[in-house]
Design a protein around this motif. Structure first.
Motif, PDB file in Angstrom:
ATOM      1  N   ARG A 197       9.697   6.025   3.615  1.00 38.35           N
ATOM      2  CA  ARG A 197       9.006   7.291   3.439  1.00 38.35           C
ATOM      3  C   ARG A 197       9.794   8.236   2.553  1.00 38.35           C
ATOM      4  NH1 ARG A 197       8.202   4.492   6.900  1.00 38.35           N
ATOM      5  NH2 ARG A 197      10.172   4.762   7.985  1.00 38.35           N
ATOM      6  N   GLN A 210       2.394  14.688  -4.190  1.00 38.70           N
ATOM      7  CA  GLN A 210       2.334  13.239  -4.005  1.00 38.70           C
ATOM      8  C   GLN A 210       3.281  12.515  -4.955  1.00 38.70           C
ATOM      9  OE1 GLN A 210      -1.864  12.331  -4.347  1.00 38.70           O
ATOM     10  NE2 GLN A 210      -2.200  12.674  -2.168  1.00 38.70           N
ATOM     11  N   SER A 251       8.427  -0.475   5.677  1.00 36.03           N
ATOM     12  CA  SER A 251       7.979   0.729   4.978  1.00 36.03           C
ATOM     13  C   SER A 251       9.119   1.727   4.820  1.00 36.03           C
ATOM     14  CB  SER A 251       6.807   1.388   5.703  1.00 36.03           C
ATOM     15  OG  SER A 251       7.218   1.853   6.972  1.00 36.03           O
ATOM     16  N   LYS A 309       0.842  -1.200   0.000  1.00 38.21           N
ATOM     17  CA  LYS A 309       0.000   0.000   0.000  1.00 38.21           C
ATOM     18  C   LYS A 309       0.873   1.246   0.000  1.00 38.21           C
ATOM     19  CE  LYS A 309      -0.669   0.509   4.988  1.00 38.21           C
ATOM     20  NZ  LYS A 309      -1.609   0.915   6.008  1.00 38.21           N
ATOM     21  N   CYS A 341       5.003  10.613   1.775  1.00 37.71           N
ATOM     22  CA  CYS A 341       4.521   9.367   1.173  1.00 37.71           C
ATOM     23  C   CYS A 341       5.123   8.207   1.953  1.00 37.71           C
ATOM     24  CB  CYS A 341       4.956   9.274  -0.288  1.00 37.71           C
ATOM     25  SG  CYS A 341       4.600   7.671  -1.053  1.00 37.71           S
ATOM     26  N   SER A 342       4.288   7.262   2.359  1.00 37.96           N
ATOM     27  CA  SER A 342       4.759   6.039   3.011  1.00 37.96           C
ATOM     28  C   SER A 342       4.411   4.862   2.111  1.00 37.96           C
ATOM     29  CB  SER A 342       4.100   5.867   4.376  1.00 37.96           C
ATOM     30  OG  SER A 342       4.531   4.663   4.980  1.00 37.96           O
ATOM     31  N   THR A 380       4.427   0.920   1.946  1.00 35.79           N
ATOM     32  CA  THR A 380       4.518  -0.272   2.775  1.00 35.79           C
ATOM     33  C   THR A 380       4.626  -1.486   1.859  1.00 35.79           C
ATOM     34  OG1 THR A 380       3.182   0.781   4.482  1.00 35.79           O
ATOM     35  CG2 THR A 380       3.413  -1.621   4.606  1.00 35.79           C
ATOM     36  N   ASP A 416       0.502   5.367   1.211  1.00 42.67           N
ATOM     37  CA  ASP A 416      -0.277   6.355   1.941  1.00 42.67           C
ATOM     38  C   ASP A 416       0.381   7.722   1.821  1.00 42.67           C
ATOM     39  OD1 ASP A 416      -2.287   4.614   3.273  1.00 42.67           O
ATOM     40  OD2 ASP A 416      -0.510   3.757   4.235  1.00 42.67           O
ATOM     41  N   TYR A 417      -0.451   8.767   1.804  1.00 41.96           N
ATOM     42  CA  TYR A 417       0.037  10.144   1.730  1.00 41.96           C
ATOM     43  C   TYR A 417      -0.524  10.956   2.883  1.00 41.96           C
ATOM     44  CZ  TYR A 417       1.174   8.894  -3.076  1.00 41.96           C
ATOM     45  OH  TYR A 417       1.681   8.285  -4.197  1.00 41.96           O
ATOM     46  N   MET A 418       0.246  11.930   3.297  1.00 40.04           N
ATOM     47  CA  MET A 418      -0.204  12.853   4.325  1.00 40.04           C
ATOM     48  C   MET A 418       0.426  14.214   4.048  1.00 40.04           C
ATOM     49  SD  MET A 418       0.400  12.749   8.449  1.00 40.04           S
ATOM     50  CE  MET A 418       2.118  13.200   8.392  1.00 40.04           C
TER      51      MET A 418
END
Length: 100
Positions: free
Chosen positions: A58, A75, A56, A33, A47-48, A50, A35-37
């Motif tokens: 980043r 992103q 993971s 997966k 961005c992480s 995994t 993920d963004y924050m």
């Protein structure tokens, strides 16, 4: 003398090498997966990525002028930063496999 290749040319040249190697496609296949924050009150995007084994990495991006901030661009840059960290890790795994 410096030789400049486009990303597509480089990918093609690497793919043409006959021996076992780390590939972009191989690494992408191991991603479970992404993920963004966006950090609060900032233009910093994290961005992480995994992997399927749970590990993971980043990556991040930052925009100096908030008026230029665009989430999609942030992103993309953060993803590229995180993905670039996988090359060394996957290279090490391949070297370990070959040494066994």
């Amino acid at each position: 003398m410096s030789i400049t290749m486009t990303e597509a040319q480089l990918d093609s040249a690497i793919a043409a090498r006959p021996y076992e190697k780390v590939t972009k496609e191989g690494m992408e296949a191991k991603i479970a997966k992404v993920d963004y924050m966006v950090l609060p009150n900032s233009t910093v995007t994290v961005c992480s990525i995994t992997m399927k084994n749970g590990y993971s990495v980043r990556g991040e991006s930052a925009c100096v002028d908030p008026r230029n901030y665009n989430m999609e661009i942030g992103q993309n840059i953060a993803y590229k930063d995180a993905f670039s960290k996988l090359w060394a890790l996957e290279g090490y795994l391949l070297a370990e496999k070959r040494a066994a």
